[in-house]
Design a protein around this motif. Structure first.
Motif, short mmCIF file in Angstrom:
data_model
loop_
_atom_site.label_atom_id
_atom_site.label_comp_id
_atom_site.label_asym_id
_atom_site.label_seq_id
_atom_site.Cartn_x
_atom_site.Cartn_y
_atom_site.Cartn_z
N ARG A 15 -11.14 14.70 5.21
CA ARG A 15 -9.75 14.44 5.65
C ARG A 15 -8.81 14.64 4.46
O ARG A 15 -9.24 14.85 3.33
CB ARG A 15 -9.61 13.01 6.22
CG ARG A 15 -9.88 11.89 5.24
CD ARG A 15 -9.78 10.52 5.93
NE ARG A 15 -10.37 9.46 5.14
CZ ARG A 15 -9.69 8.59 4.40
NH1 ARG A 15 -8.38 8.67 4.32
NH2 ARG A 15 -10.32 7.64 3.73
N ARG A 37 -18.92 10.88 3.35
CA ARG A 37 -19.69 9.62 3.41
C ARG A 37 -20.26 9.39 4.80
O ARG A 37 -21.32 8.83 4.95
CB ARG A 37 -18.76 8.45 3.06
CG ARG A 37 -18.34 8.44 1.64
CD ARG A 37 -17.76 7.12 1.27
NE ARG A 37 -16.44 6.89 1.84
CZ ARG A 37 -15.69 5.85 1.55
NH1 ARG A 37 -16.13 4.94 0.71
NH2 ARG A 37 -14.49 5.71 2.08
N TYR A 168 -5.26 2.58 -10.67
CA TYR A 168 -5.24 3.97 -10.20
C TYR A 168 -4.69 4.89 -11.28
O TYR A 168 -5.29 5.92 -11.61
CB TYR A 168 -4.38 4.07 -8.94
CG TYR A 168 -4.26 5.46 -8.37
CD1 TYR A 168 -5.26 5.99 -7.56
CD2 TYR A 168 -3.15 6.26 -8.66
CE1 TYR A 168 -5.15 7.27 -7.04
CE2 TYR A 168 -3.04 7.54 -8.14
CZ TYR A 168 -4.04 8.05 -7.33
OH TYR A 168 -3.93 9.33 -6.82
N THR A 203 -0.83 11.78 3.43
CA THR A 203 -2.21 11.54 3.85
C THR A 203 -2.36 10.04 4.07
O THR A 203 -1.39 9.28 3.92
CB THR A 203 -3.19 11.98 2.74
OG1 THR A 203 -2.91 11.17 1.58
CG2 THR A 203 -3.04 13.44 2.39
P1 NAP Z 1 -7.24 10.13 1.41
O1 NAP Z 1 -6.46 10.67 2.52
O2 NAP Z 1 -7.34 8.65 1.23
O3 NAP Z 1 -8.74 10.75 1.49
C1 NAP Z 1 -9.67 10.36 0.52
C2 NAP Z 1 -10.96 11.12 0.71
O4 NAP Z 1 -11.86 10.63 -0.31
C3 NAP Z 1 -11.62 10.88 2.06
O5 NAP Z 1 -12.34 12.02 2.45
C4 NAP Z 1 -12.59 9.74 1.75
O6 NAP Z 1 -13.71 9.69 2.60
C5 NAP Z 1 -13.03 10.14 0.35
N1 NAP Z 1 -13.61 9.02 -0.38
C6 NAP Z 1 -13.07 7.81 -0.61
N2 NAP Z 1 -13.95 7.02 -1.25
C7 NAP Z 1 -15.07 7.76 -1.43
C8 NAP Z 1 -16.33 7.52 -2.00
N3 NAP Z 1 -16.68 6.34 -2.51
N4 NAP Z 1 -17.25 8.53 -2.01
C9 NAP Z 1 -16.95 9.72 -1.46
N5 NAP Z 1 -15.78 10.01 -0.88
C10 NAP Z 1 -14.86 9.03 -0.86
O7 NAP Z 1 -6.73 10.70 0.02
P2 NAP Z 1 -5.89 12.03 -0.30
O8 NAP Z 1 -4.46 11.68 -0.25
O9 NAP Z 1 -6.40 13.17 0.50
O10 NAP Z 1 -6.25 12.22 -1.84
C11 NAP Z 1 -7.22 13.14 -2.31
C12 NAP Z 1 -7.17 13.15 -3.83
O11 NAP Z 1 -5.84 13.50 -4.25
C13 NAP Z 1 -7.46 11.78 -4.46
O12 NAP Z 1 -8.22 11.96 -5.62
C14 NAP Z 1 -6.08 11.25 -4.79
O13 NAP Z 1 -6.11 10.32 -5.84
C15 NAP Z 1 -5.33 12.50 -5.15
N6 NAP Z 1 -3.87 12.42 -5.01
C16 NAP Z 1 -3.31 12.17 -3.78
C17 NAP Z 1 -1.91 12.10 -3.68
C18 NAP Z 1 -1.22 11.88 -2.37
O14 NAP Z 1 0.03 11.79 -2.35
N7 NAP Z 1 -1.90 11.79 -1.24
C19 NAP Z 1 -1.12 12.26 -4.83
C20 NAP Z 1 -1.74 12.49 -6.05
C21 NAP Z 1 -3.11 12.57 -6.12
P3 NAP Z 1 -13.76 8.69 3.91
O15 NAP Z 1 -13.04 9.40 5.02
O16 NAP Z 1 -15.22 8.49 4.14
O17 NAP Z 1 -13.07 7.42 3.51
#
Ligand code: NAP
Length: 245
Positions: A15, A37, A168, A203
């Protein structure tokens, strides 16, 4: 797969930004394997990707379960003999981004955040590196955040000044350090290692108020995962622009 087709592994690919990155790489003709997962969520994401004509599959990966790292290695070693692209995308944020907590954050929150966002990335990367070395032009992308940028936090009138959830933010600063150190160590190889700030993306993590649509959320990762031979390594980027550490 044909031997010319690149293969990418994207952690947390079911996702959010990870799925969008898989979609973006898949549209370029790269075979994508998403780390998930939950097998059901994995199947759903793979079905969506395959519906778009993308060559996709899923494999179990949990950043808190190192036994899954070895299983990922075994999968790529036996099926492909190499790994062209590793996107360390899976990440967690346990607190409120806008609730400064340097004076109160618990050891539990710090350790759980660092386990997923930092320690697991290093362990997985070390395990997969022999396979990345087998690829002609390996690429490693570490999903960081502008919230890990000390230069931006310290700038006058910083746009991220209110966002001071330390667990974080510090985990992403540490991840950036890993990018710099690994890139330096691999400087004499074709492998490129970079940190990505995807943007503030709508997200589950970014929330509904984020300005960037999910469709754009994978662009920086895709760009860094497909850098040409003369592209940068050891940098921190958002949509092609270098960010301060
Ligand atoms: P998200 O929507 O919360 O999705 C997180 C993903 O990581 C999901 O697929 C989740 O799997 C997986 N995950 C969480 N814990 C895990 C674990 N213990 N082992 C394996 N997979 C795990 O986050 P996102 O917004 O797409 O963010 C993706 C990356 O971009 C992250 O590293 C985040 O810090 C970074 N980021 C995001 C933003 C933003 O604005 N969204 C900004 C800067 C950086 P499940 O579905 O199983 O929970």
């Amino acid at each position: 797969m044909n031997t010319q087709q690149k293969v990418a592994f994207i952690t947390g690919g079911n996702r959010g930004i990870g799925l969008e990155t898989a979609r973006g790489l898949g549209r370029l003709g790269i075979e994508v394997v998403i780390g998930v997962r939950d097998p059901d969520k994995g199947e759903e994401a793979v079905a969506a990707l395959r519906n778009e004509g993308i060559h996709a599959s899923a494999i179990g990966f949990d950043a808190t379960k190192p036994a899954t790292f070895q299983a990922v290695y075994d999968h790529f070693a036996s099926q492909y003999g190499r790994l062209d692209i590793l996107v360390n995308n899976a990440g967690i944020a346990l607190g409120d981004f806008f609730a400064p907590n340097a004076s109160t954050v618990s050891q539990d929150v710090l350790r759980r955040t660092f386990d997923v966002n930092f320690f697991a990335v290093i362990e997985l990367t070390q395990i997969l590196l022999p396979l990345i070395r087998q690829a002609p032009a390996g690429r490693i992308v570490n999903l960081s955040s502008i919230l890990g940028s000390l230069g931006t936090h310290c700038a006058p009138d910083s746009p991220i000044a209110p966002a001071k959830e330390v667990a974080y933010n510090a985990s992403k600063t540490a991840l950036n350090a890993y990018t710099v150190h690994l890139a330096a160590e691999l400087a004499d190889t074709p492998i490129k290692v970079n940190s990505a700030h995807p943007g503030w993306v709508k997200t589950d993590m970014g929330g509904p108020n984020a300005p960037m649509d999910i469709a754009d959320g994978g662009k920086t990762s895709v760009q860094l995962a497909t850098l040409p031979a003369d592209g940068p390594t050891g940098g921190f980027f958002h949509m092609g622009e270098a960010l301060p550490w």
